[in-house]
Write a protein that holds these residues in place. Structure first.
Motif, mmCIF file in Angstrom:
data_model
loop_
_atom_site.group_PDB
_atom_site.id
_atom_site.type_symbol
_atom_site.label_atom_id
_atom_site.label_comp_id
_atom_site.label_asym_id
_atom_site.label_seq_id
_atom_site.Cartn_x
_atom_site.Cartn_y
_atom_site.Cartn_z
ATOM 1 N N VAL A 3 -4.814 -1.518 8.462
ATOM 2 C CA VAL A 3 -5.037 -2.065 7.115
ATOM 3 C C VAL A 3 -5.027 -3.594 7.180
ATOM 4 N N ALA A 4 -3.876 -4.172 7.497
ATOM 5 C CA ALA A 4 -3.758 -5.630 7.606
ATOM 6 C C ALA A 4 -2.540 -5.954 8.455
ATOM 7 N N SER A 5 -2.571 -7.097 9.116
ATOM 8 C CA SER A 5 -1.454 -7.491 9.973
ATOM 9 C C SER A 5 -0.191 -7.725 9.142
ATOM 10 N N PRO A 6 0.954 -7.200 9.595
ATOM 11 C CA PRO A 6 2.204 -7.423 8.870
ATOM 12 C C PRO A 6 2.993 -8.619 9.402
ATOM 13 N N GLN A 7 2.355 -9.472 10.227
ATOM 14 C CA GLN A 7 3.093 -10.514 10.948
ATOM 15 C C GLN A 7 3.824 -11.493 10.033
ATOM 16 N N ASN A 8 3.349 -11.639 8.794
ATOM 17 C CA ASN A 8 3.998 -12.578 7.875
ATOM 18 C C ASN A 8 4.998 -11.912 6.936
ATOM 19 N N VAL A 9 5.193 -10.607 7.090
ATOM 20 C CA VAL A 9 6.151 -9.898 6.240
ATOM 21 C C VAL A 9 7.573 -10.273 6.656
ATOM 22 N N THR A 10 8.398 -10.626 5.672
ATOM 23 C CA THR A 10 9.782 -11.012 5.939
ATOM 24 C C THR A 10 10.734 -9.919 5.447
ATOM 25 N N GLU A 11 11.979 -10.041 5.877
ATOM 26 C CA GLU A 11 13.000 -9.093 5.411
ATOM 27 C C GLU A 11 13.185 -9.229 3.904
ATOM 28 N N GLU A 12 13.067 -10.455 3.408
ATOM 29 C CA GLU A 12 13.177 -10.682 1.960
ATOM 30 C C GLU A 12 12.060 -9.948 1.217
ATOM 31 N N ASP A 13 10.843 -9.980 1.764
ATOM 32 C CA ASP A 13 9.722 -9.234 1.162
ATOM 33 C C ASP A 13 10.057 -7.747 1.089
ATOM 34 N N CYS A 14 10.591 -7.222 2.183
ATOM 35 C CA CYS A 14 10.913 -5.790 2.248
ATOM 36 C C CYS A 14 11.987 -5.424 1.240
ATOM 37 N N ARG A 15 13.008 -6.271 1.110
ATOM 38 C CA ARG A 15 14.085 -5.988 0.155
ATOM 39 C C ARG A 15 13.566 -6.048 -1.282
ATOM 40 N N ARG A 16 12.678 -7.001 -1.544
ATOM 41 C CA ARG A 16 12.111 -7.120 -2.896
ATOM 42 C C ARG A 16 11.303 -5.882 -3.255
ATOM 43 N N VAL A 17 10.472 -5.416 -2.331
ATOM 44 C CA VAL A 17 9.656 -4.233 -2.591
ATOM 45 C C VAL A 17 10.537 -2.993 -2.712
ATOM 46 N N ALA A 18 11.545 -2.889 -1.837
ATOM 47 C CA ALA A 18 12.462 -1.742 -1.909
ATOM 48 C C ALA A 18 13.144 -1.683 -3.265
ATOM 49 N N LEU A 19 13.552 -2.836 -3.776
ATOM 50 C CA LEU A 19 14.207 -2.883 -5.088
ATOM 51 C C LEU A 19 13.273 -2.399 -6.187
ATOM 52 N N SER A 20 11.971 -2.698 -6.054
ATOM 53 C CA SER A 20 11.000 -2.287 -7.077
ATOM 54 C C SER A 20 10.812 -0.774 -7.117
ATOM 55 N N PHE A 21 11.182 -0.090 -6.022
ATOM 56 C CA PHE A 21 11.078 1.371 -5.975
ATOM 57 C C PHE A 21 12.426 2.065 -6.195
ATOM 58 N N THR A 22 13.444 1.288 -6.533
ATOM 59 C CA THR A 22 14.777 1.858 -6.744
ATOM 60 C C THR A 22 14.957 2.216 -8.214
ATOM 61 N N GLY A 23 15.562 3.383 -8.459
ATOM 62 C CA GLY A 23 15.770 3.853 -9.827
ATOM 63 C C GLY A 23 14.835 5.003 -10.156
ATOM 64 N N ASP A 24 14.551 5.186 -11.440
ATOM 65 C CA ASP A 24 13.645 6.253 -11.877
ATOM 66 C C ASP A 24 12.204 5.774 -11.723
ATOM 67 N N ILE A 25 11.427 6.460 -10.906
ATOM 68 C CA ILE A 25 10.039 6.063 -10.663
ATOM 69 C C ILE A 25 9.118 7.274 -10.795
ATOM 70 N N MET A 26 7.834 6.994 -10.907
ATOM 71 C CA MET A 26 6.814 8.047 -10.863
ATOM 72 C C MET A 26 6.172 7.997 -9.483
ATOM 73 N N GLN A 27 6.160 9.136 -8.804
ATOM 74 C CA GLN A 27 5.653 9.178 -7.434
ATOM 75 C C GLN A 27 4.534 10.212 -7.307
ATOM 76 N N VAL A 28 3.434 9.810 -6.674
ATOM 77 C CA VAL A 28 2.342 10.744 -6.399
ATOM 78 C C VAL A 28 2.614 11.409 -5.048
ATOM 79 N N PRO A 29 2.732 12.745 -5.000
ATOM 80 C CA PRO A 29 2.964 13.431 -3.724
ATOM 81 C C PRO A 29 1.771 13.256 -2.784
ATOM 82 N N PRO A 30 1.974 13.455 -1.485
ATOM 83 C CA PRO A 30 0.862 13.361 -0.537
ATOM 84 C C PRO A 30 -0.160 14.476 -0.763
ATOM 85 N N ALA A 31 -1.433 14.169 -0.527
ATOM 86 C CA ALA A 31 -2.470 15.206 -0.615
ATOM 87 C C ALA A 31 -2.237 16.275 0.441
#
Length: 232
Positions: free
Chosen positions: A100-128
């Motif tokens: 898809v795209a190189s992850p070389q610029n992804v930081t731990e802070e980026d990962c924690r921010r995204v993880a927080l956005s998926f924490t709690g009650d969410i709507m999830q699409v199951p895999p096909a």
């Protein structure tokens, strides 16, 4: 009718077995093995683990199969590794990664921010590529033939989503969630939110409710124990 042995009677009265599912075994493979060794038909598991996952599988025998739904509904904990920079049709390593795209610029802070956005009650699409049924048939049968599969988002709760380590392109995570959560989908959505793609490359279930994988036996150890008892 053939008389049950003392050991068969014990398993018919009901047992809850905590097993550490081996890599590449299906959950049904484990159930079939247990049925074969204890020689009773009434055996079932409380929550599927994919073949590429390992860890805690609760297996109930005899009268305790009535408790399966109770155990299936309990909170679950997983340790997982997400590989960034690519995605797969199955969201895991059962299909070939597509860059898809190189992850070389992804930081731990980026990962924690995204993880927080998926924490709690969410709507999830199951895999096909899942066993969810449409028209009485699992949708993965359509997906494998290249047909378009449309699944509705489902409510799940991610109680904890911790970033344990970042070793690009891999991210180690810990997830505590409600039943019905697909960690494969979480990996896919995590990568999409980072903009580089991701797929699930390793998964281990470490807890179901109060049951922990540290209390579990390997399938081989259980089989050996039963066979030793049968020979006494």
């Amino acid at each position: 009718m053939k008389e049950l042995t003392q050991l068969q009677q014990l398993f018919t009265e009901g047992k809850v077995l905590l097993l550490d599912k081996p890599l590449e075994w299906t959950s049904f493979d484990v159930v079939a093995k247990i049925r074969n060794v204890i020689k009773i038909k009434k055996v079932g598991h409380a929550g599927t683990l994919d073949p590429l996952a390992t860890g805690l599988l609760i297996v109930c025998t005899g009268k305790y199969t009535k408790r399966i739904n109770e155990y299936m509904g309990q909170e679950k904990e997983y340790l997982a590794t997400f590989t960034l920079g690519a995605r797969t049709p199955t969201y895991d390593l059962e299909s070939e990664p597509e860059a898809v795209a190189s992850p070389q610029n992804v930081t731990e802070e980026d990962c924690r921010r995204v993880a927080l956005s998926f924490t709690g009650d969410i709507m999830q699409v199951p895999p096909a590529h899942s066993a969810i049924k449409q028209g009485g048939k699992p949708v993965y049968l359509k997906a494998r033939k290249g047909h378009d599969v449309q699944l509705e988002p489902r409510p799940v709760t991610i109680k904890a989503f911790d970033i344990l380590a970042l070793r690009l392109p891999e991210v180690d995570v810990r997830v505590v969630c409600t039943t019905g959560t697909y960690i494969r989908s979480l990996a896919h959505d995590f990568g999409a939110a980072l903009g580089c793609g991701a797929y699930l490359s390793k998964l281990r279930r470490t807890r179901i409710g109060d049951f922990r994988v540290e209390e579990a036996q390997t399938v081989d150890a259980f089989v050996a124990e039963v066979r030793a008892a049968q020979n006494e």
